[in-house]
Scaffold this active site. Sequence first.
Site, mmCIF file in Angstrom:
data_model
loop_
_atom_site.group_PDB
_atom_site.id
_atom_site.type_symbol
_atom_site.label_atom_id
_atom_site.label_comp_id
_atom_site.label_asym_id
_atom_site.label_seq_id
_atom_site.Cartn_x
_atom_site.Cartn_y
_atom_site.Cartn_z
ATOM 1 N N HIS A 235 -1.988 -5.508 1.107
ATOM 2 C CA HIS A 235 -3.313 -6.495 1.151
ATOM 3 C C HIS A 235 -2.633 -7.284 1.362
ATOM 4 O O HIS A 235 -2.118 -8.266 0.502
ATOM 5 C CB HIS A 235 -4.064 -5.647 0.023
ATOM 6 C CG HIS A 235 -5.196 -6.459 -0.190
ATOM 7 N ND1 HIS A 235 -6.358 -6.414 0.129
ATOM 8 C CD2 HIS A 235 -5.458 -7.741 -1.453
ATOM 9 C CE1 HIS A 235 -6.931 -6.911 -0.243
ATOM 10 N NE2 HIS A 235 -6.533 -7.376 -1.366
ATOM 11 N N GLU B 35 -9.286 -9.340 -7.865
ATOM 12 C CA GLU B 35 -8.826 -8.814 -7.297
ATOM 13 C C GLU B 35 -7.069 -8.393 -8.436
ATOM 14 O O GLU B 35 -6.856 -7.614 -8.451
ATOM 15 C CB GLU B 35 -8.089 -9.038 -6.122
ATOM 16 C CG GLU B 35 -8.909 -8.353 -5.540
ATOM 17 C CD GLU B 35 -8.468 -8.510 -3.747
ATOM 18 O OE1 GLU B 35 -9.937 -8.338 -3.029
ATOM 19 O OE2 GLU B 35 -7.503 -9.160 -3.550
ATOM 20 N N ASN C 71 -2.448 0.168 6.769
ATOM 21 C CA ASN C 71 -1.550 -1.424 7.768
ATOM 22 C C ASN C 71 -0.738 -2.383 6.534
ATOM 23 O O ASN C 71 -0.831 -3.383 6.613
ATOM 24 C CB ASN C 71 -3.015 -2.195 8.163
ATOM 25 C CG ASN C 71 -4.055 -2.315 7.265
ATOM 26 O OD1 ASN C 71 -3.669 -1.926 6.009
ATOM 27 N ND2 ASN C 71 -4.772 -3.103 7.275
ATOM 28 N N TYR D 129 -12.092 -1.575 -3.187
ATOM 29 C CA TYR D 129 -12.926 -2.759 -1.754
ATOM 30 C C TYR D 129 -14.452 -1.941 -2.185
ATOM 31 O O TYR D 129 -15.041 -1.619 -0.789
ATOM 32 C CB TYR D 129 -12.460 -1.115 -1.192
ATOM 33 C CG TYR D 129 -10.624 -1.950 -0.700
ATOM 34 C CD1 TYR D 129 -10.482 -2.469 0.241
ATOM 35 C CD2 TYR D 129 -9.876 -0.508 -0.663
ATOM 36 C CE1 TYR D 129 -9.364 -3.137 0.210
ATOM 37 C CE2 TYR D 129 -8.845 -1.088 -0.450
ATOM 38 C CZ TYR D 129 -8.622 -2.277 -0.076
ATOM 39 O OH TYR D 129 -6.684 -2.202 0.249
ATOM 40 N N LYS E 84 0.493 -1.396 -0.133
ATOM 41 C CA LYS E 84 -0.506 0.321 0.145
ATOM 42 C C LYS E 84 0.428 0.809 0.350
ATOM 43 O O LYS E 84 1.969 1.242 0.251
ATOM 44 C CB LYS E 84 -0.833 0.179 1.490
ATOM 45 C CG LYS E 84 -2.300 -1.409 1.231
ATOM 46 C CD LYS E 84 -2.637 -0.956 2.340
ATOM 47 C CE LYS E 84 -3.924 -1.737 2.006
ATOM 48 N NZ LYS E 84 -5.240 -2.077 4.098
HETATM 49 P P1 ADP Z 1 -8.018 -6.803 5.660
HETATM 50 O O1 ADP Z 1 -7.265 -5.801 5.173
HETATM 51 O O2 ADP Z 1 -7.201 -7.055 6.850
HETATM 52 O O3 ADP Z 1 -8.492 -7.645 4.793
HETATM 53 P P2 ADP Z 1 -10.791 -5.541 5.726
HETATM 54 O O4 ADP Z 1 -11.425 -5.947 4.374
HETATM 55 O O5 ADP Z 1 -11.930 -5.611 6.748
HETATM 56 O O6 ADP Z 1 -9.203 -6.122 6.278
HETATM 57 O O7 ADP Z 1 -10.422 -3.718 5.849
HETATM 58 C C1 ADP Z 1 -9.887 -3.596 4.659
HETATM 59 C C2 ADP Z 1 -9.233 -2.587 4.938
HETATM 60 O O8 ADP Z 1 -9.811 -0.755 5.028
HETATM 61 C C3 ADP Z 1 -7.804 -2.752 5.584
HETATM 62 O O9 ADP Z 1 -6.834 -3.515 5.266
HETATM 63 C C4 ADP Z 1 -7.664 -1.421 6.451
HETATM 64 O O10 ADP Z 1 -6.715 -0.302 5.332
HETATM 65 C C5 ADP Z 1 -9.549 -0.485 6.123
HETATM 66 N N1 ADP Z 1 -10.036 -0.849 7.315
HETATM 67 C C6 ADP Z 1 -10.776 -1.977 7.771
HETATM 68 N N2 ADP Z 1 -11.541 -1.217 9.229
HETATM 69 C C7 ADP Z 1 -11.277 -0.307 8.778
HETATM 70 C C8 ADP Z 1 -11.123 0.978 9.835
HETATM 71 N N3 ADP Z 1 -12.374 0.825 10.454
HETATM 72 N N4 ADP Z 1 -10.936 2.380 10.079
HETATM 73 C C9 ADP Z 1 -9.883 2.812 9.673
HETATM 74 N N5 ADP Z 1 -9.845 1.509 8.101
HETATM 75 C C10 ADP Z 1 -10.058 0.154 8.058
HETATM 76 MG MG MG Z 2 -10.241 -7.466 3.079
#
Ligand code: ADP
Ligand code: MG
Length: 143
Positions: A117, A128, A114, A51, A11
Amino acid sequence: MAVERTLTILKPDCVRKNLIGEVTRRIQEAGFTILAMKMTRLTKDTAGGFYAVHRERPFFDELTDFMSSGPCVPMILEKENAIADFRELIGATNPAEADEGTIRSDFADSLGENIVHGSDSVENGKIEAAYFFAESDVVANRA
Ligand code: ADP
Ligand code: MG
C-alpha cells in the site's frame, strides 16, 4: 521539494512470499527513511476501517478478506516528495499495468493482491499513519 511522510503496508501476500526483506531493501535503497515499523494483523473490521473510502466499491469484501488474511507490516516512511516518489516505486495498482522494475510489477500476482500500500496524499498519509502508530512511536525511532 518538501519533506513528506507516507504510510506503506507490506500486505499479507508480501509477508507470505517472504518478501519483507527484499521490498524493505528497495524502499531504503530508494532513499526512504523508516520512521516506524511493526508487524501486525488486521481483522476484517480494522481492514475495513483502513479502507473506509472504498466501502461502497464492489471489491471491498475481497479487499478486507485479503488484508485480514495474515500478518502485514505497516511503516511510516519519510523522504522529500515521499508521496509521489513512493507511488512511482511501487507502480500502478494493477501489476499488469505497472512499469517494469516497480515493486508491484516484479512481485504482485493480481490487482487485489498487489504486495504494498502507499498513501495517495500527505493528508491521507497522516490519517493512515495514525491508524497504526502513535506520534511517540515515530519520535522513538529517530536516529
Ligand atoms: P492503490 O492501492 O494503488 O492506491 P486503490 O486505492 O484504488 O489502489 O485500491 C486500494 C486497494 O484495493 C488496491 O491496492 C488493491 O489491493 C484493491 N483493489 C483496487 N481495485 C480493485 C479491484 N478492481 N479488484 C480487486 N481489488 C482491488
Ligand atoms: Mg489508494
